[in-house]
Enzyme design. Structure first.
Site, PDB file in Angstrom:
ATOM      1  N   ILE A   1       0.980  -1.241  -0.177  1.00  0.00           N
ATOM      2  CA  ILE A   1       0.015   0.042   0.057  1.00  0.00           C
ATOM      3  C   ILE A   1       0.689   1.366  -0.066  1.00  0.00           C
ATOM      4  O   ILE A   1       0.480   2.171  -0.639  1.00  0.00           O
ATOM      5  CB  ILE A   1      -0.914  -0.018   1.441  1.00  0.00           C
ATOM      6  CG1 ILE A   1      -2.050  -1.018   1.132  1.00  0.00           C
ATOM      7  CG2 ILE A   1      -1.752   1.285   1.234  1.00  0.00           C
ATOM      8  CD1 ILE A   1      -2.943  -1.404   2.378  1.00  0.00           C
TER       9      ILE A   1
ATOM     10  N   ALA B   1       3.923   2.503   7.490  1.00  0.00           N
ATOM     11  CA  ALA B   1       4.736   1.309   8.018  1.00  0.00           C
ATOM     12  C   ALA B   1       4.269   0.529   8.993  1.00  0.00           C
ATOM     13  O   ALA B   1       3.513   1.237  10.078  1.00  0.00           O
ATOM     14  CB  ALA B   1       6.125   1.879   8.738  1.00  0.00           C
TER      15      ALA B   1
ATOM     16  N   GLN C   1      -9.938  -9.331  14.928  1.00  0.00           N
ATOM     17  CA  GLN C   1      -9.418 -10.260  14.163  1.00  0.00           C
ATOM     18  C   GLN C   1      -8.902 -11.527  15.227  1.00  0.00           C
ATOM     19  O   GLN C   1      -7.885 -11.178  15.728  1.00  0.00           O
ATOM     20  CB  GLN C   1      -8.727  -9.995  13.033  1.00  0.00           C
ATOM     21  CG  GLN C   1      -8.250 -11.117  12.067  1.00  0.00           C
ATOM     22  CD  GLN C   1      -9.150 -11.951  11.401  1.00  0.00           C
ATOM     23  OE1 GLN C   1      -9.806 -12.661  12.105  1.00  0.00           O
ATOM     24  NE2 GLN C   1      -9.452 -11.799  10.255  1.00  0.00           N
TER      25      GLN C   1
ATOM     26  N   TYR D   1      -1.937  -6.529  16.696  1.00  0.00           N
ATOM     27  CA  TYR D   1      -2.088  -5.608  15.519  1.00  0.00           C
ATOM     28  C   TYR D   1      -3.364  -4.730  15.716  1.00  0.00           C
ATOM     29  O   TYR D   1      -3.401  -3.622  15.410  1.00  0.00           O
ATOM     30  CB  TYR D   1      -2.249  -6.636  14.388  1.00  0.00           C
ATOM     31  CG  TYR D   1      -2.421  -5.907  13.226  1.00  0.00           C
ATOM     32  CD1 TYR D   1      -1.225  -5.611  12.411  1.00  0.00           C
ATOM     33  CD2 TYR D   1      -3.460  -5.744  12.428  1.00  0.00           C
ATOM     34  CE1 TYR D   1      -1.425  -4.821  11.185  1.00  0.00           C
ATOM     35  CE2 TYR D   1      -3.798  -5.166  11.196  1.00  0.00           C
ATOM     36  CZ  TYR D   1      -2.605  -4.820  10.563  1.00  0.00           C
ATOM     37  OH  TYR D   1      -2.801  -4.166   9.251  1.00  0.00           O
TER      38      TYR D   1
ATOM     39  N   LYS E   1      -4.011  -0.642  15.407  1.00  0.00           N
ATOM     40  CA  LYS E   1      -4.796  -0.298  14.656  1.00  0.00           C
ATOM     41  C   LYS E   1      -6.041   0.360  14.939  1.00  0.00           C
ATOM     42  O   LYS E   1      -6.533   1.530  14.594  1.00  0.00           O
ATOM     43  CB  LYS E   1      -5.221  -1.186  13.443  1.00  0.00           C
ATOM     44  CG  LYS E   1      -4.258  -1.736  12.728  1.00  0.00           C
ATOM     45  CD  LYS E   1      -3.454  -0.902  12.173  1.00  0.00           C
ATOM     46  CE  LYS E   1      -2.022  -1.305  11.388  1.00  0.00           C
ATOM     47  NZ  LYS E   1      -1.489  -0.373  10.373  1.00  0.00           N
TER      48      LYS E   1
ATOM     49  N   PRO F   1      -8.250   0.244   5.665  1.00  0.00           N
ATOM     50  CA  PRO F   1      -8.265  -0.697   4.651  1.00  0.00           C
ATOM     51  C   PRO F   1      -8.708  -2.046   4.856  1.00  0.00           C
ATOM     52  O   PRO F   1      -8.410  -2.318   5.925  1.00  0.00           O
ATOM     53  CB  PRO F   1      -6.801  -0.886   3.896  1.00  0.00           C
ATOM     54  CG  PRO F   1      -5.852   0.289   4.793  1.00  0.00           C
ATOM     55  CD  PRO F   1      -6.748   0.512   6.105  1.00  0.00           C
ATOM     56  N   GLY F   2      -9.510  -2.780   3.973  1.00  0.00           N
ATOM     57  CA  GLY F   2      -9.719  -4.050   4.311  1.00  0.00           C
ATOM     58  C   GLY F   2      -8.703  -5.005   3.820  1.00  0.00           C
ATOM     59  O   GLY F   2      -7.432  -4.476   3.577  1.00  0.00           O
TER      60      GLY F   2
HETATM   61  N1  CAA Z   1     -11.990 -16.457  12.134  1.00  0.00           N
HETATM   62  C1  CAA Z   1     -12.517 -17.163  12.783  1.00  0.00           C
HETATM   63  N2  CAA Z   1     -11.993 -18.253  13.517  1.00  0.00           N
HETATM   64  C2  CAA Z   1     -10.576 -18.340  13.191  1.00  0.00           C
HETATM   65  C3  CAA Z   1      -9.999 -17.628  12.336  1.00  0.00           C
HETATM   66  C4  CAA Z   1     -10.714 -16.423  11.786  1.00  0.00           C
HETATM   67  N3  CAA Z   1     -10.305 -15.649  10.831  1.00  0.00           N
HETATM   68  N4  CAA Z   1      -8.896 -17.911  12.195  1.00  0.00           N
HETATM   69  C5  CAA Z   1      -8.572 -18.859  12.781  1.00  0.00           C
HETATM   70  N5  CAA Z   1      -9.848 -19.238  13.380  1.00  0.00           N
HETATM   71  C6  CAA Z   1      -9.815 -20.251  14.664  1.00  0.00           C
HETATM   72  C7  CAA Z   1      -9.599 -21.869  14.097  1.00  0.00           C
HETATM   73  O1  CAA Z   1     -10.677 -22.329  13.424  1.00  0.00           O
HETATM   74  C8  CAA Z   1      -9.158 -22.451  15.506  1.00  0.00           C
HETATM   75  O2  CAA Z   1     -10.423 -22.672  15.957  1.00  0.00           O
HETATM   76  P1  CAA Z   1     -10.416 -23.559  17.078  1.00  0.00           P
HETATM   77  O3  CAA Z   1      -9.610 -23.260  18.211  1.00  0.00           O
HETATM   78  O4  CAA Z   1     -12.056 -23.741  17.810  1.00  0.00           O
HETATM   79  O5  CAA Z   1     -10.448 -24.907  16.641  1.00  0.00           O
HETATM   80  C9  CAA Z   1      -8.676 -21.372  16.110  1.00  0.00           C
HETATM   81  O6  CAA Z   1      -8.991 -19.976  15.741  1.00  0.00           O
HETATM   82  C10 CAA Z   1      -7.258 -21.293  16.275  1.00  0.00           C
HETATM   83  O7  CAA Z   1      -6.497 -21.776  14.900  1.00  0.00           O
HETATM   84  P2  CAA Z   1      -5.250 -22.474  14.531  1.00  0.00           P
HETATM   85  O8  CAA Z   1      -5.334 -23.737  15.140  1.00  0.00           O
HETATM   86  O9  CAA Z   1      -5.203 -22.477  13.118  1.00  0.00           O
HETATM   87  O10 CAA Z   1      -4.304 -21.583  15.333  1.00  0.00           O
HETATM   88  P3  CAA Z   1      -2.925 -21.560  14.903  1.00  0.00           P
HETATM   89  O11 CAA Z   1      -2.176 -20.792  16.339  1.00  0.00           O
HETATM   90  O12 CAA Z   1      -2.088 -22.110  14.109  1.00  0.00           O
HETATM   91  O13 CAA Z   1      -3.009 -20.153  13.916  1.00  0.00           O
HETATM   92  C11 CAA Z   1      -3.592 -17.778  13.448  1.00  0.00           C
HETATM   93  C12 CAA Z   1      -3.705 -18.910  14.418  1.00  0.00           C
HETATM   94  C13 CAA Z   1      -2.303 -17.348  13.617  1.00  0.00           C
HETATM   95  C14 CAA Z   1      -4.611 -16.742  14.041  1.00  0.00           C
HETATM   96  C15 CAA Z   1      -3.831 -18.210  11.918  1.00  0.00           C
HETATM   97  O14 CAA Z   1      -5.111 -18.796  11.981  1.00  0.00           O
HETATM   98  C16 CAA Z   1      -3.710 -17.105  11.218  1.00  0.00           C
HETATM   99  O15 CAA Z   1      -2.588 -16.543  10.834  1.00  0.00           O
HETATM  100  N6  CAA Z   1      -4.969 -16.252  10.749  1.00  0.00           N
HETATM  101  C17 CAA Z   1      -4.912 -15.042   9.912  1.00  0.00           C
HETATM  102  C18 CAA Z   1      -5.110 -13.820  10.767  1.00  0.00           C
HETATM  103  C19 CAA Z   1      -5.255 -12.766  10.005  1.00  0.00           C
HETATM  104  O16 CAA Z   1      -6.247 -12.589   9.374  1.00  0.00           O
HETATM  105  N7  CAA Z   1      -4.258 -11.741   9.778  1.00  0.00           N
HETATM  106  C20 CAA Z   1      -4.215 -10.548   8.943  1.00  0.00           C
HETATM  107  C21 CAA Z   1      -3.405 -10.173   8.402  1.00  0.00           C
HETATM  108  S1  CAA Z   1      -3.369  -9.290   6.986  1.00  0.00           S
HETATM  109  C22 CAA Z   1      -3.340  -7.675   7.822  1.00  0.00           C
HETATM  110  O17 CAA Z   1      -3.405  -7.767   8.996  1.00  0.00           O
HETATM  111  C23 CAA Z   1      -3.814  -6.701   6.982  1.00  0.00           C
HETATM  112  C24 CAA Z   1      -5.164  -6.000   7.166  1.00  0.00           C
HETATM  113  O18 CAA Z   1      -5.080  -4.712   8.328  1.00  0.00           O
HETATM  114  C25 CAA Z   1      -6.257  -6.702   7.030  1.00  0.00           C
END
Ligand code: CAA
Length: 251
Positions: free
Chosen positions: A25, A94, A152, A158, A162, A188-189
């Site tokens: 971005i 950043a 989230q 994070y 934010k 942003p989304g």
């Molecule tokens: N919504 C709902 N539930 C979620 C979920 C979500 N988005 N992501 C994970 N979960 C749930 C899983 O289903 C699981 O549920 P149970 O414990 O009931 O089984 C639980 O959360 C844990 O999941 P994991 O076993 O996969 O746990 P983990 O420790 O291996 O990883 C995590 C968890 C790090 C959150 C991984 O799922 C992840 O990286 N998720 C993405 C998080 C995300 O969206 N980050 C955004 C990055 S981009 C950004 O930040 C830019 C921006 O501004 C939009």
């Protein structure tokens, strides 16, 4: 507007500085500002090779420093101002993620994200604000996130930053108003960047189902909001959060 170091002549176009401005971005924002007639500098943290490739491609000068380090911000801004003139538009873009469920999050993951995302914004604003007050003009645009509004899983660190940026920006908007300094956030989304590339594919597929427009944003679609808020004509818009999220979170 800045003065040419060699000729002493006034240069057209306001000076804009974008942190994290050589990728994602930030890069799209720096390029959009350049296209809109600004004189742009892009800060970056550590990826020198990518930053130099960006500079070669766009002609935008790049400057390396860590926004989490106040002394580095002061030295970096001094270099930008020596090259281009006083910073009139600051885009605090950043940001980093260190995603983990809270029950697995380390203190280091918490601290690092706070220091860069929120501390970096303080350090940069603190460094430029006195000059903006003296010159009685400024545009500060802080990059928040839809996740700062909606929350989230895996992002307590994070989203704390934010959401924190939104409160910070509202207060700064009130402080800057009498001196024609506006401060706004963009939320942003999910956007097509390397940061989102780190989200596990199955999680991202699930997230995309919750975006009514049904796709990631392009970085340029977020940059469009920056151009809108940075404009001289946007002087009455301050303290807002501009959501650009494809309908993911409608508040
Ligand atoms: N919504 C709902 N539930 C979620 C979920 C979500 N988005 N992501 C994970 N979960 C749930 C899983 O289903 C699981 O549920 P149970 O414990 O009931 O089984 C639980 O959360 C844990 O999941 P994991 O076993 O996969 O746990 P983990 O420790 O291996 O990883 C995590 C968890 C790090 C959150 C991984 O799922 C992840 O990286 N998720 C993405 C998080 C995300 O969206 N980050 C955004 C990055 S981009 C950004 O930040 C830019 C921006 O501004 C939009």
């Amino acid at each position: 507007m800045g003065t040419d170091v060699q000729s002493g002549q006034e240069l057209k176009g306001r000076v804009a500085l974008v942190t994290g401005g050589t990728a994602g971005i930030g890069a799209a924002t720096a390029e959009a500002l350049l296209a809109a007639g600004y004189r742009v500098a892009a800060n970056y943290g550590s990826n020198k090779q990518a930053a130099e490739a960006f500079a070669a491609r766009t002609g935008i000068p790049v400057f390396a420093w860590n926004v989490a380090d106040m002394a580095a911000c002061e030295a970096g801004v001094a270099k930008v101002q020596a090259a281009l003139g006083p910073v009139e538009v600051l885009v605090n873009n950043a940001g980093i993620t260190r995603d983990a469920m809270l029950h697995k999050m380390t203190a280091a993951q918490w601290r690092e994200v706070l220091d860069v995302n929120l501390g970096g914004c303080f350090n940069m604003c603190r460094t430029v604000i006195e000059g903006m007050r003296e010159r009685r003009f400024g545009r500060i645009i802080n990059m928040s996130s839809v996740n700062g509004l909606a929350g989230q899983v895996g992002q307590t660190n994070y989203t704390a930053t934010k959401a924190g940026l939104i409160g910070f920006t509202k207060s700064l908007a009130l402080e800057g108003a009498s001196r024609s300094i506006t401060a706004n956030t963009i939320a942003p989304g999910y956007t097509d960047t390397a940061m989102v590339g780190h989200v596990p594919p199955e999680v991202l597929a699930q997230i995309l189902k919750s975006v009514p427009i049904g796709r990631l944003a392009t970085p340029a679609e977020i940059a469009r909001g920056v151009i809108f808020l940075a404009a001289d004509e946007a002087g009455f818009i301050t303290g807002i959060t501009l959501s650009i999220n494809g309908g993911k979170y409608v508040a």
